[in-house]
Design an enzyme around this catalytic site. Structure first.
Site, PDB file in Angstrom:
ATOM      1  N   HIS A 269      -2.998  14.399   3.512  1.00 35.68           N
ATOM      2  CA  HIS A 269      -2.262  14.337   4.789  1.00 35.68           C
ATOM      3  C   HIS A 269      -1.387  13.077   4.861  1.00 35.68           C
ATOM      4  O   HIS A 269      -0.176  13.202   4.813  1.00 35.68           O
ATOM      5  CB  HIS A 269      -3.168  14.462   6.029  1.00 35.68           C
ATOM      6  CG  HIS A 269      -4.072  15.658   5.987  1.00 35.68           C
ATOM      7  ND1 HIS A 269      -3.588  16.935   5.817  1.00 35.68           N
ATOM      8  CD2 HIS A 269      -5.432  15.782   6.050  1.00 35.68           C
ATOM      9  CE1 HIS A 269      -4.605  17.790   5.807  1.00 35.68           C
ATOM     10  NE2 HIS A 269      -5.733  17.118   5.928  1.00 35.68           N
ATOM     11  N   ASP A 320      -5.659  23.777   2.358  1.00 41.04           N
ATOM     12  CA  ASP A 320      -6.559  23.158   3.330  1.00 41.04           C
ATOM     13  C   ASP A 320      -7.444  24.158   4.086  1.00 41.04           C
ATOM     14  O   ASP A 320      -8.396  24.678   3.526  1.00 41.04           O
ATOM     15  CB  ASP A 320      -5.721  22.284   4.279  1.00 41.04           C
ATOM     16  CG  ASP A 320      -6.566  21.324   5.105  1.00 41.04           C
ATOM     17  OD1 ASP A 320      -7.796  21.420   5.069  1.00 41.04           O
ATOM     18  OD2 ASP A 320      -5.997  20.456   5.794  1.00 41.04           O
TER      19      ASP A 320
END
Ligand code: NGQ
Ligand code: ZN
Length: 452
Positions: A269, A320
């Site tokens: 991220h 993810d």
């Protein structure tokens, strides 16, 4: 025994070549001959490109895809989504995990991901007790990879605390928590579970700066040796604020200051960074792991992709939460986020006249491989992990070279993918994984049990 693919055109490390004969022996690319005629037994494909690495997956979350899209009673956020996610896994056992992960991995293969980095933290039984084999759930992940053929980089996750400064973990986190000794044992058992896979990689992952403290991160850094080390970081603004309150530093700043972050590391991220952090992360040689679909779904924010590219940073993509599995959509959204922020076009293409799609594809191919401890590209000695694109798809008609990648990523999406070979074996034909029927059947039964 060798098999041979003959591609009318193929993307090799030094660029596009025509009439490429690719000889595959024992799962590896043994020989590449451009400008070659086809032989009688060759399998002919139109357009061959290398398979991509999916550097960040929580496979079990595929089972709750779309189930957290209904507005709750308080302001919905990443943190309320997390509560829904914790509830979803309350009953999940090893067989359930195999069923969910295997279908997710088949879907990944269908969209062009040939290796997955499984950031795996669901270690213990529903009551939080260690299984007789502490790596029971890691073994379930290995089984799912084995059943589908996807290459696995397993990242067993270290999770000890519920928030910055060593806060207690919560009940919802009881299936994740360990200490360093238990984690070392778990990881040894996970290594044993990988033996049946041809080219598995074992790394590790401190879950986040919320879940691991400095001493633990240092110990994990040593434990990893030369293997990949992944960590979630700076995904939510609240996480940045909490980190500042706790340490006086921002998360990426804190990590770069306290840990020997180098190319073994993948920072997942890294959404919220100052210019200085962006420059320093790029210089460190670590990979930034972006998951644009999940980051949009969870309302994280937009990673400074343009500045990071200008600084020479390494990056790759991950699926993810697996709310939607599609490599082309991840890459497209990575570029589109920048277009929406900067109000321009073709922002990640490096120079006038160059293809955005090819730039996205090549950068994420290299970054994915770096983060997953693997090699990438159609090259002698590498695993034969490749994708064939359908030359008759409307979005590829009349295109050649890099424009084929633009047609795939921006226009056709996953429908452009025809075949996928993994370690030399064809696992996807006409866009469908060979075991999809059986995997779907088992998945349906599993979900009926978990949601019923
Ligand atoms: C996870 N997922 O571990 O699955 C996290 C949420 C957390 C993402 N960050 C939980 N996308 O970070 O505490
Ligand atoms: Zn994650």
């Amino acid at each position: 025994m060798s098999t041979v693919l003959h591609a009318s055109t193929a993307l090799l490390p030094d660029g596009w070549q025509h009439d490429v004969r690719i000889t595959i022996t024992s799962g590896l690319v043994a020989h590449i001959e451009p400008g070659a005629a086809t032989a009688a037994d060759d399998e002919r494909v139109a357009i061959a490109v290398p398979g991509l690495g999916n550097l960040h997956s929580h496979a079990f979350q595929r089972g709750m895809a779309g189930l957290a899209e209904c507005r709750g009673t308080s302001d919905d956020s990443f943190w309320t989504w997390r509560e829904v996610m914790y509830r979803f896994l309350e009953r999940m056992g090893p067989d359930d995990l195999v069923a969910i992960a295997a279908l997710a991995y088949a879907e990944m293969l269908e969209t062009g991901f040939t290796r997955v980095g499984e950031f795996h933290y669901l270690h213990h039984d529903p009551a939080g007790q260690t299984y007789a084999n502490p790596a029971e759930m890691s073994a379930a992940i290995a089984t799912a990879a084995h059943e589908t053929g996807i290459a696995l980089t397993l990242l067993p996750v270290f999770y000890a605390h519920g928030g910055f400064g060593g806060q207690d973990s919560t009940t919802g986190q009881r299936r994740f928590v360990t200490d360093l000794d238990r984690f070392a044992a778990l990881r040894d058992n996970a290594a044993a579970a990988l033996h049946a896979l041809p080219d598995a990689v074992l790394g590790l992952a401190p879950h986040s700066l919320r879940a691991a403290n400095l001493g633990e991160i240092s110990a994990l850094n040593t434990m990893a040796g030369t293997a990949p080390i992944h960590i979630h970081i700076a995904e939510q603004t609240r996480e940045v604020d909490d980190c500042l309150n706790w340490s006086g530093m921002r998360p990426v700043e804190w990590l770069l200051h306290h840990a020997p972050v180098d190319p073994r590391w993948c920072l997942v991220h890294a959404t919220h960074m100052t210019d200085t952090e962006t420059q320093s992360l790029a210089k460190s040689g670590a990979t930034a792991g972006l998951c644009p679909i999940t980051e949009a779904n969870l309302g994280d924010g937009v990673f400074p992709a343009l500045d990071f590219a200008k600084a020479g940073g390494t990056w790759g993509i991950g699926s993810d939460s697996n709310v939607l599995i599609d490599a082309s959509e991840e890459l497209r959204l990575y570029e589109y986020g920048q277009r929406l922020v900067h109000r321009g076009r073709n922002l990640l293409a490096p120079a006038p006249g160059t293809s955005t799609g090819a730039a996205l594809f090549k950068a994420s191919l290299a970054g994915g491989a770096a983060a997953l401890g693997a090699r990438s590209g159609i090259a002698v000695g590498n695993s034969a992990d490749l994708i064939s694109l359908d030359a008759n798809h409307p979005c590829l008609i009349g295109r050649s070279g890099d424009a084929l990648i633009d047609g795939w990523l921006f226009a056709g999406g996953r429908g452009v993918i025809d075949g996928v070979w993994r370690h030399g074996k064809k696992v996807v034909t006409a866009g469908r994984h060979h075991a999809r029927e059986a995997l779907s059947r088992r998945y349906r039964a599993t979900l009926a049990g978990l949601l019923g």
